[in-house]
Design an enzyme around this catalytic site. Structure first.
Site, PDB file in Angstrom:
ATOM      1  N   GLU A 269       0.974  -1.105   0.052  1.00 19.77           N
ATOM      2  CA  GLU A 269       0.051  -0.016  -0.243  1.00 19.77           C
ATOM      3  C   GLU A 269       0.991   1.155  -0.247  1.00 19.77           C
ATOM      4  O   GLU A 269       1.453   1.718   1.128  1.00 19.77           O
ATOM      5  CB  GLU A 269      -0.851  -0.019   1.185  1.00 19.77           C
ATOM      6  N   CYS A 303      -1.669   8.903   2.676  1.00 15.60           N
ATOM      7  CA  CYS A 303      -1.434   8.254   1.351  1.00 15.60           C
ATOM      8  C   CYS A 303      -2.790   8.691   0.440  1.00 15.60           C
ATOM      9  O   CYS A 303      -2.700   8.732  -0.698  1.00 15.60           O
ATOM     10  CB  CYS A 303      -1.212   6.905   1.145  1.00 15.60           C
TER      11      CYS A 303
HETATM   12  C1  UN1 Z   1      -2.945   5.944   4.666  1.00 10.14           C
HETATM   13  O1  UN1 Z   1      -2.666   7.194   4.669  1.00 10.14           O
HETATM   14  O2  UN1 Z   1      -1.771   5.031   4.615  1.00 10.14           O
HETATM   15  O3  UN1 Z   1      -8.560   6.577   3.918  1.00 10.14           O
HETATM   16  C2  UN1 Z   1      -3.978   5.287   5.161  1.00 10.14           C
HETATM   17  C3  UN1 Z   1      -8.085   7.164   4.771  1.00 10.14           C
HETATM   18  C4  UN1 Z   1      -7.422   6.386   6.011  1.00 10.14           C
HETATM   19  C5  UN1 Z   1      -6.570   5.377   5.773  1.00 10.14           C
HETATM   20  C6  UN1 Z   1      -5.406   6.316   5.081  1.00 10.14           C
HETATM   21  N1  UN1 Z   1      -8.734   5.549   6.578  1.00 10.14           N
HETATM   22  O4  UN1 Z   1      -7.635   8.301   4.698  1.00 10.14           O
END
Ligand code: UN1
Length: 517
Positions: A269, A303
């Protein structure tokens, strides 16, 4: 301990989570492995040393591996619903410690307290999901082509699962992985980010209590500490059939190669470069809300953060002034103070990357319309607080094609049909999250169709970040292709076995092959 931390009860937080209190900045030595090297954790909130952990050596890792392997032999034979019961108890404990853990997340990595608490809620939610899942690890049954034969498939645990997580979600992403892996019957070794190691220790303390209460081996949940070299112990180890890694695309490529070279499985990821398309049929108020939270939430270090707004020329000026006005309302400061919206970046390196990106976008011909700067003065002593910035840019700028983990939002103008905006949105190396703001059904459906977004997540009338745990989470292209969390993501933590049982006294072959002796 500095006033700022004390003011928000950090000393109590550490106590509640079983972390030794700080003594005049002396490292607390929380995880006692044999290594002499320590990893210190400084808060980006006030620059204060919070504590330290011992870096895991190769010898320590071997001991952890042994413990994990032995624990797996016990854990795998426990019925899945009973494993679910352990995860239920873990979720209960998290409910009790939500406030403390949320505060530690906020203090150690800098996200707002609301988001810190939200992250712990995400852990609680995935526990609930995993408990239900523990009674639903379904395989299919098939009709055999041979008379008197029965065919079905079943799922068995993989063994030891390695989890490498990033600083930006220092607890939730581990929980997405580990709770599912646990109900599947795997045991886990976790290397949290070297930028948020104390969150790792706090979580390990919570699950250790649960395991001890149930008289289960502690090797079901293991923690190791250090940077990529320590991660490398896991990625190169063929006793670990699955590595789940969250972080940069650069890191993911190294992990993927290590794991593939030994034919292990990886769940990646990685980076995103997420856009919101704003069409002439968008609700401007909703657009501003979604885009601003997406761009500045977690100080642009998710992310899933919104990095690009692709706006139709007919409404461009309206959206632009709405966003610029909203940015003027943003309060930047100590994330534990709930009147602030935006906390600090994780460290000075992140600040430098932010500054370089702002410089580069101007060099490439962009125009800054909300000026970025490093904040100075009282409350900003850590040097990690920056002003969220907005730049007008072209989609093919190198810097726009790149994921900068900071609150910088690029505004891009499009003309003509929504197809043009979709092409721009897809024309990046990453493929995590995407969104369209429109009340036009045709545009929305096209965006979701095969000709639409190429991302793992595609939303209508909400922003790019803030996914719920129930859906599979992850993305395509340089995002790495992995899926974690909800839906059927559990399958990656198990091995599938197809079983054919013959209950006759004949031995017929499949495909009607004759082989008479
Ligand atoms: C991440 O930034 O690695 O959807 C995860 C989202 C959060 C998870 C982000 N529930 O922004």
């Amino acid at each position: 301990m500095k006033e700022s931390a004390n003011l928000f009860g950090i000393e109590n937080v550490l106590k509640t989570l079983g972390l030794k209190a700080i003594n005049n900045g002396t490292p607390t030595g929380i995880v006692n492995y044999s290594g002499n090297s320590i990893l210190e954790s400084f808060s980006p909130v006030d620059g204060q040393l919070i504590g330290s952990v011992t870096i895991t050596t190769k010898a320590d890792f071997e001991a952890v591996m042994e413990k994990a392997t032995a624990a797996f032999k016990i854990w795998r034979t426990m019925p899945a619903p009973q494993r679910g019961e352990v995860v239920r108890q873990f979720g209960d404990k998290l409910r009790k410690k939500k406030e403390a853990l949320g505060k530690l997340v906020s203090y150690e990595m800098g996200k707002s307290l609301q988001e810190g608490l939200g992250e712990v809620q995400e852990m609680i939610d995935i526990c609930d999901f995993a408990v239900g899942l523990s009674r639903q690890l379904y395989g299919l049954t098939m009709h055999s082509e041979r008379p008197g034969h029965r065919m079905y498939e079943q799922y068995h645990p993989l063994g030891v699962v390695g989890i490498i997580s990033a600083f930006n979600f220092p607890v939730a992403v581990w929980a997405w992985n580990t709770t599912l892996a646990w109900v599947c019957g795997d045991v886990c070794i976790w290397k949290p980010s070297e930028k948020a190691p104390l969150c790792g220790v706090a979580c390990q303390n919570i699950i250790s209590e649960v395991l001890a209460k149930n008289k289960l081996p502690e090797g079901i949940s293991n923690l190791i500490n250090g940077d990529y070299k320590v991660g490398g112990f896991m990625t190169k180890d063929n006793r670990i059939p699955l590595i789940s890694a969250t972080g940069s695309t650069r890191m993911g490529k190294i992990v993927a190669q290590d794991v593939a070279s030994r034919l292990g499985k990886s769940l990646l990821e990685l980076g995103g470069n997420n856009a919101i398309i704003v069409t002439p049929d968008a609700d401007i108020k909703m657009t501003v809300m979604g885009a601003v939270f997406g761009a500045v939430g977690t100080a642009g270090q998710r992310c899933t953060s919104t990095r690009r707004l692709i706006i139709h020329e007919d409404i461009y000026d309206k959206v632009k002034s709405g966003i610029v006005d909203a940015y003027k309302q943003l309060r930047i400061g100590n994330p534990l103070d709930e009147t602030n919206h935006v906390g600090p970046l994780i460290d000075k390196d992140a600040v430098n990357m932010y500054l370089n990106a702002l410089k580069q976008v101007v060099e490439e011909g962009g125009t800054i319309i909300a000026k970025g700067e490093v904040l100075k003065g009282k409350g900003y002593e850590s040097g990690c607080y920056v002003k969220p910035a907005i730049a007008e840019a072209k989609p093919d700028f190198k810097i726009v094609q790149h994921e900068t983990f900071a609150p910088i939002l690029y505004l891009i103008k499009y003309s003509g049909d929504v197809e043009n905006a979709i092409e721009t949105q897809n024309n990046v190396a990453q493929g995590l999250s995407s969104a369209i703001m429109t009340n036009n059904l045709q545009e929305a459906e096209l965006f979701l169709s095969v000709q639409g977004s190429d991302c793992g997540i595609a939303n209508v009338n909400i922003g790019t970040s803030g996914a719920e745990i129930g859906g599979a989470f992850g993305g395509e292209k340089e995002t790495g292709g992995g899926r974690e969390s909800g839906s059927d993501a559990w399958k990656v933590y198990m091995r599938r076995q197809t079983n054919t049982i013959n209950y006759t006294s004949e031995v017929p072959l499949a495909q009607g092959i004759k082989f008479d002796l």
